[in-house]
Every structure is written in C-alpha cells, then in structure tokens.
Enzyme design. Structure first.
Site, PDB file in Angstrom:
ATOM      1  N   TYR A   1     -20.505  18.180 -60.086  1.00 48.21           N
ATOM      2  CA  TYR A   1     -21.677  18.911 -59.302  1.00 48.21           C
ATOM      3  C   TYR A   1     -22.820  19.615 -59.963  1.00 48.21           C
ATOM      4  CZ  TYR A   1     -23.918  23.063 -57.201  1.00 48.21           C
ATOM      5  OH  TYR A   1     -24.523  24.404 -56.457  1.00 48.21           O
TER       6      TYR A   1
ATOM      7  N   LYS B   1     -26.482  17.880 -58.678  1.00 46.29           N
ATOM      8  CA  LYS B   1     -26.987  18.597 -59.360  1.00 46.29           C
ATOM      9  C   LYS B   1     -29.021  18.419 -60.134  1.00 46.29           C
ATOM     10  CE  LYS B   1     -26.488  21.543 -55.113  1.00 46.29           C
ATOM     11  NZ  LYS B   1     -27.466  21.269 -54.335  1.00 46.29           N
TER      12      LYS B   1
END
Length: 314
Positions: free
Chosen positions: A182, A186
C-alpha cells in the site's frame, strides 16, 4: 433528472465529476459534497470487500446505487458506473459514462482502493500485485483516458478547466509498517501526480494529490481507537466528510493556478506537504574510496534533519 434551483448553484455548478470508489467512505463523502455544490456526479464502485475480495450480488443494488439515490433524493444528478477502473475498458467507460450521461467531464477524483496488509516477509506476490493494481494502476488508467479526452478538447479549441485529484496517504509519504504494498503504491501516486501536472497543464488540466486521514473501511479496524466517533456528540474529527471540502475546492474552477501539489487533510486541518529537496551536501570534485564515502555521509547526516517516523515503527 433535473435538480432544483439550489443544485444549479454552488462552487461546482455546471461541472461533471467522476469519483472512483465512491460507494463508501471518503469516495461517498466526496460524491455527496460535489453534488451539494451543484456538480453532476458519476459514482464509480465495484462493491467489493475491504480487501478487494468478493463481487456484488446481481440481485442487490451495490453501494454506488445507494449514493446515487441519496444525491437524486437531495435534488442532484448522478449516475452509476460499475466498471473496474484498473482495466483499460473500465477506465475508458468511466469517461464515456460521463460524456453519455452529461455531455462532458470536468473533474476526476481517483479514490478507489483496498488493503491487504502483511509484514514484508509474509507478503505474497498476489497481495502485492492486487494492491498496487487497484491503487496505482487504478489511478493511471482513468487519468490516461480522461487526459486523452481533455487533450482532444484543447486541440479542438475547447480548452477545458479540468481538474484531477489523486488520493495518496500518509503511508505513501512516510511509510507504514505492515503496509509495504500500500505504501509503495501511494508513494507512486504522488510521483504520478507530479508528472501529470507537468505534462497536462498545456491542455487546461490541473492535477493535485491528497493524503487524507479519516474513518473508512481501510482504517476503522487497523486504527480503531483513533478513528472512533466521539460518544459525547462532539466534533467527529475522523468523519470522511471533513476531507471533502478541500477535494471539492480542488475540483472546482476556483482552484485556478494550484497544480502539482500534495496536501494532507484531517479533521479541521489542511497542510501543504513539501517533498524531497537537497539537504547537506559535499562535493570534493573527485572520486572517493568507500571508506571516504562513509566518512562524508556520517558528517553530512550530523547536519541533516531527522527523517519522518514510519507509521507503526517501534
């Protein structure tokens, strides 16, 4: 579906906005906030679980339908898009849905995502690929197809007042233990935002990124105590709707001249994030030995700022 006079006014009156992952959480809050400011909204959501698993039942309307119903009930205009925006077909159809339903597209909010948290040594390739796919590829493809439309408009002499808001995270800015997939996705979104802002400005497109903190399906379990709503009825600092006003403003014509920026938004706070820039440096004009390189690094670090603390680090 024509809304009342109140919905024909507002900061985004006349604009058409597509929001991905808009069935719940932040996306839902953004869609409702745009509609309240007069925008017509394309509500994208697949209706899958918080880890991307499962598929919506054919016989039951998904969360995107519920958001559209809420917007229409309030006098606004909205349509559902149920395509997978991490595919070329789904991303292209998102743009086509806006054009078919409302005749234009002015703002794209890339928000869709899910989590599959694991420590790095336990992180399977499939969980890496799935999370990077929905977050990073799911930003790239809608951006690509929307940008192609806006470039064509600009070349035809109809330069748009177009806006893109990308959704990053504090994990992408600082890292987050147990979220390598993640956090990497991001962080990639921030770099993509900077490139897109530089490339698309000539076509009337502004691109910014947001690192929000709010209560969503992705945070309410991992950070349950911090994300809980107050029991005394006071200000709900982690309500997703606290983030949406900044997103709406960035998605409006009023944000003229603001592009290539990254913002943090949480509760009542908005922060302009400032990225990598040169710190202490030493140029000796010649090659160093490894030992000399190490000595130089130690000396420079003594004068450098401490890096931000990774979320969850001991």
């Amino acid at each position: 579906m024509t809304g009342p006079t109140a919905h024909n006014a507002g900061l985004c009156a006349g604009r058409v906005v597509a929001v991905t992952g808009a069935g719940r959480g932040l996306g839902r809050a953004h869609a409702l906030a745009f509609a309240a400011e007069g925008a017509r909204v394309v509500v994208n959501d697949l209706g899958v679980g918080p880890d991307g698993g499962g598929t919506p039942k054919d016989e039951a309307p998904g969360p995107a339908h519920a958001v559209v119903e809420d917007i229409v009930a309030a006098g606004g205009e909205a349509v559902v898009h149920g395509g997978d925006i991490a595919t070329a077909e789904g991303a292209a159809s998102l743009v086509d849905t806006a054009l078919d339903a409302f005749g234009r597209l002015d703002t794209l909010v890339n928000n869709a995502g899910f989590l599959r948290d694991r420590m790095l040594v336990n992180l399977d390739e499939d969980d890496w690929d799935a999370v990077v796919r929905v977050h990073l590829r799911g930003h790239f493809l809608p951006l690509k197809h929307a940008a192609a439309h806006w470039r064509a408009e600009a070349k035809a002499g109809r330069t748009p007042v177009a806006r893109v808001i990308a959704t990053s995270s504090g994990a992408g800015l600082l890292g987050s233990v147990g979220q390598g997939n993640y956090a990497a996705a991001k962080a990639g979104i921030i770099a993509l935002t900077l490139v897109a802002a530089a490339e698309l400005g000539r076509y009337g497109v502004q691109v910014n990124a947001l690192a929000p903190a709010a209560r969503t399906r992705m945070t309410e379990q991992t950070f349950a105590e911090a994300m809980a709503a107050p029991e005394d009825g006071g200000f709900d600092a982690m309500a997703p709707a606290n983030v949406s006003p900044l997103v709406v403003w960035l998605g409006s014509a009023a944000s003229d001249g603001v592009t290539g920026r990254v913002f943090e938004a949480e509760a009542g706070r908005i922060t302009v994030m400032e990225g990598w820039r040169p710190g202490p440096t030493d140029d000796r004009g010649a090659r160093r030995s490894p030992a000399e390189a190490g000595e130089t690094v130690r000396r420079l670090l003594a004068h450098a700022e401490e890096p931000g603390r990774v979320y969850g680090a001991p």
